[in-house]
Scaffold this motif. Structure first.
Motif, short mmCIF file in Angstrom:
data_model
loop_
_atom_site.label_atom_id
_atom_site.label_comp_id
_atom_site.label_asym_id
_atom_site.label_seq_id
_atom_site.Cartn_x
_atom_site.Cartn_y
_atom_site.Cartn_z
N ILE A 1 21.84 -51.65 -51.16
CA ILE A 1 21.46 -51.09 -52.47
C ILE A 1 22.52 -51.42 -53.53
O ILE A 1 23.70 -51.16 -53.34
CB ILE A 1 21.23 -49.57 -52.34
CG1 ILE A 1 20.05 -49.34 -51.38
CG2 ILE A 1 20.95 -48.94 -53.70
CD1 ILE A 1 19.76 -47.89 -51.08
N HIS A 2 22.07 -52.00 -54.62
CA HIS A 2 22.95 -52.45 -55.70
C HIS A 2 22.34 -52.14 -57.06
O HIS A 2 21.18 -51.73 -57.15
CB HIS A 2 23.14 -53.98 -55.61
CG HIS A 2 23.94 -54.42 -54.44
ND1 HIS A 2 25.20 -54.94 -54.56
CD2 HIS A 2 23.66 -54.40 -53.11
CE1 HIS A 2 25.67 -55.24 -53.35
NE2 HIS A 2 24.74 -54.93 -52.45
N CYS A 3 23.13 -52.37 -58.13
CA CYS A 3 22.61 -52.33 -59.49
C CYS A 3 22.99 -53.62 -60.18
O CYS A 3 24.06 -54.17 -59.94
CB CYS A 3 23.20 -51.17 -60.28
SG CYS A 3 22.95 -49.57 -59.51
N ASN A 4 22.13 -54.06 -61.06
CA ASN A 4 22.30 -55.33 -61.73
C ASN A 4 23.08 -55.19 -63.04
O ASN A 4 23.27 -54.07 -63.53
CB ASN A 4 20.90 -55.89 -62.04
CG ASN A 4 20.79 -57.35 -61.70
OD1 ASN A 4 21.78 -58.08 -61.82
ND2 ASN A 4 19.62 -57.78 -61.30
N ARG B 1 30.26 -46.37 -61.88
CA ARG B 1 30.04 -47.81 -61.87
C ARG B 1 29.00 -48.14 -60.81
O ARG B 1 28.49 -47.25 -60.14
CB ARG B 1 31.36 -48.51 -61.59
CG ARG B 1 32.25 -48.47 -62.83
CD ARG B 1 33.70 -48.47 -62.53
NE ARG B 1 34.11 -47.27 -61.81
CZ ARG B 1 35.33 -47.12 -61.31
NH1 ARG B 1 36.22 -48.05 -61.44
NH2 ARG B 1 35.64 -46.01 -60.67
N GLU B 2 28.72 -49.41 -60.65
CA GLU B 2 27.67 -49.80 -59.71
C GLU B 2 27.88 -49.17 -58.33
O GLU B 2 26.95 -48.65 -57.72
CB GLU B 2 27.62 -51.33 -59.58
CG GLU B 2 26.56 -51.80 -58.58
CD GLU B 2 26.57 -53.30 -58.34
OE1 GLU B 2 27.35 -54.00 -59.01
OE2 GLU B 2 25.80 -53.75 -57.47
N LYS B 3 29.14 -49.18 -57.85
CA LYS B 3 29.40 -48.68 -56.50
C LYS B 3 29.02 -47.20 -56.36
O LYS B 3 28.57 -46.77 -55.30
CB LYS B 3 30.87 -48.88 -56.12
CG LYS B 3 31.87 -48.09 -56.97
CD LYS B 3 33.29 -48.20 -56.43
CE LYS B 3 34.24 -47.33 -57.24
NZ LYS B 3 35.62 -47.39 -56.74
N GLY C 1 26.14 -50.88 -51.81
CA GLY C 1 26.89 -52.06 -52.23
C GLY C 1 28.28 -51.70 -52.77
O GLY C 1 28.49 -50.61 -53.28
N HIS C 2 29.22 -52.64 -52.60
CA HIS C 2 30.57 -52.52 -53.17
C HIS C 2 31.31 -51.28 -52.61
O HIS C 2 30.99 -50.82 -51.53
CB HIS C 2 30.51 -52.52 -54.70
CG HIS C 2 29.66 -53.64 -55.22
ND1 HIS C 2 30.13 -54.91 -55.38
CD2 HIS C 2 28.32 -53.69 -55.52
CE1 HIS C 2 29.14 -55.69 -55.80
NE2 HIS C 2 28.03 -54.99 -55.89
N GLY C 3 32.27 -50.73 -53.36
CA GLY C 3 33.03 -49.57 -52.88
C GLY C 3 34.52 -49.84 -52.87
O GLY C 3 34.95 -50.99 -52.76
N LYS D 1 27.16 -63.84 -57.80
CA LYS D 1 27.77 -62.57 -58.19
C LYS D 1 27.92 -61.63 -56.99
O LYS D 1 28.98 -61.06 -56.77
CB LYS D 1 26.90 -61.92 -59.27
CG LYS D 1 27.61 -60.87 -60.08
CD LYS D 1 26.80 -60.47 -61.30
CE LYS D 1 25.47 -59.86 -60.91
NZ LYS D 1 24.56 -59.70 -62.04
N GLU D 2 26.84 -61.47 -56.23
CA GLU D 2 26.90 -60.49 -55.14
C GLU D 2 27.73 -61.00 -53.95
O GLU D 2 28.18 -60.22 -53.14
CB GLU D 2 25.49 -60.08 -54.69
CG GLU D 2 24.67 -59.33 -55.75
CD GLU D 2 25.19 -57.92 -56.08
OE1 GLU D 2 26.33 -57.57 -55.70
OE2 GLU D 2 24.45 -57.17 -56.75
N ASN D 3 27.93 -62.31 -53.86
CA ASN D 3 28.79 -62.82 -52.79
C ASN D 3 30.26 -62.81 -53.19
O ASN D 3 31.14 -62.94 -52.35
CB ASN D 3 28.40 -64.27 -52.44
CG ASN D 3 27.10 -64.35 -51.64
OD1 ASN D 3 26.77 -63.44 -50.88
ND2 ASN D 3 26.38 -65.43 -51.80
ZN LIG Z 1 26.13 -55.47 -56.41
#
Ligand SMILES: [Zn+2]
Length: 386
Positions: free
Chosen positions: A116-119, A61-63, A44-46, A148-150
């Motif tokens: 794959i993500h983190c909350n 971070r999450e990414k 996820g993200h990046g 949030k994820e969108n």
């Molecule tokens: Zn995410």
């Protein structure tokens, strides 16, 4: 009142559209399912989209965590099933649009899409793992996470053109416009259940269960697909765990084992028999359980050092042949090649015997805390203390 009406209307509409879609899908493919061939793993993200920032105690971070775990999942699948094509939507810190991610999966005719993500949450005590499938079922629907994820869509250039038929502020309308995913929902839920069971039973995580969301990446991919939230980076305990090498190995191993189960389920009995030797042969961190991790909550991990060199050794070079799961560490100007990740010294010692038998006679056990080298004796002492 209006909600109930919407859901009823939706259910009726869905049945019609799903039926039409399934007929179309059968017509397009026109061929039997020949086994799981391609998996797309989506970190996820990046890039300019860091995802959530966690508590701020770490640089990651999450990414970053999503990428680490995604790469490991892919590596484990490749090692256990060399015939399966593993495709990553990103292998480094680059920005990929949501539309681009779904397109990679569709273009490659993937059999499974794993995002794959983190909350994160305002409440620091919020904890646990969740796995999302595309859907809108009232009790299981998480609108907050959906938005949030969108929301990364707003960071994309030309988002108004790219997403002309999708409103990130009103994603539920997507269900009527898209409905791509409904045909794959059963398979997605099966995989999501395996993932959450693995997290809970084998890694000792608190599972919040399988949830539903109208997530763009899931809706636009035309195969079973899930979005995994590994835990809350806003919760310091979970953030520590997900930042540790051991935590990442455990979570990736859990997803890998869920994949193995799902593959068996998806392919049915016949194919399973044919490939069973390969399936059982290897697999990282197979024996993870809650106790092991609760004995080792400080991110200490043991590895086996195979060799150390001032020059970089190419992947697949004869010096490193005969072992899977080799990792390159760069410590004090030297390249160190290490194998495995073990939660305690005893397991590392057992593995060392096998490694020596494979020809790495001068191999030895090392310890790391997070990414910092630590004397093995000190690591053992620290674990005993706790
Ligand atoms: Zn995410």
């Amino acid at each position: 009142m209006s909600k109930i009406y919407t859901n009823n209307l939706f259910t009726r509409l869905k049945l019609v559209v799903v039926a039409v879609f399934m007929v179309c899908a059968a017509g397009v493919n026109g061929q039997e399912f020949a086994g799981v061939k391609t998996v797309v793993i989506d970190a996820g993200h990046g890039g300019k989209d860091p995802g959530n920032m966690g508590t701020g105690r770490y640089k990651t971070r999450e990414k970053d965590i999503a990428l680490e775990v995604a790469l490991k999942v892919g590596q484990y699948i490749k090692e256990a099933f060399p015939d399966i094509k593993v495709i990553f939507t990103r292998k480094d810190d680059s920005f990929v649009t949501l539309a681009g991610r779904a397109e990679i999966a569709n273009k490659n005719k993937a059999d499974l899409f794993i995002s794959i993500h983190c909350n994160a949450a305002n409440s620091k005590s919020a904890a646990g793992t969740e796995t999302f499938v595309m859907g809108f079922k009232y009790e299981e629907y998480n609108r907050e996470l959906t938005l949030k994820e969108n929301s990364v869509i707003f960071m994309e250039d030309d988002y108004k053109e790219t997403y002309s038929d999708f409103d990130p502020n009103n994603p539920e309308s997507e269900m009527f416009a898209g409905l791509y995913q409904s045909a794959f929902q059963d398979q997605s839920i099966t995989f999501a259940n395996y993932v959450e069971q693995q997290f809970a039973n084998r890694v000792g995580r608190r599972s919040r269960g399988v949830k539903q969301g109208v997530l763009y990446v899931l809706n636009r991919s035309t195969m079973p697909s899930v979005l995994i939230e590994l835990g809350f980076l806003s919760n310091s305990k979970e953030e520590d765990f997900l930042n540790s090498e051991l935590g990442q190995v455990y979570m990736a191993s859990a997803i890998y084992r869920a994949f193995k189960e799902w593959k068996k389920h998806r392919e049915g009995v016949d194919l399973t028999v044919k490939s069973s030797a390969k399936v059982e042969m290897q697999g990282p961190a197979e024996n993870v359980n809650e106790k092991e991790y609760s004995d080792n909550p400080y991110g200490i991990v043991f590895k086996i050092q195979l060799l150390s060199s001032t020059r970089k050794i190419k992947e697949g070079s004869s010096e490193l042949q005969g072992l899977d799961e080799i990792e390159e560490l760069h410590v004090d100007g030297r390249y160190k090649y290490v194998h495995g990740a073990f939660p305690n010294y005893d397991e590392a010692k057992k593995a060392l015997k096998k490694v020596k038998k494979k020809g790495f006679e001068s191999a030895f056990v090392i310890a790391l805390k997070g990414s910092e080298p630590l004397k093995v004796q000190d690591a053992i002492k620290e674990l005993e203390k706790n």
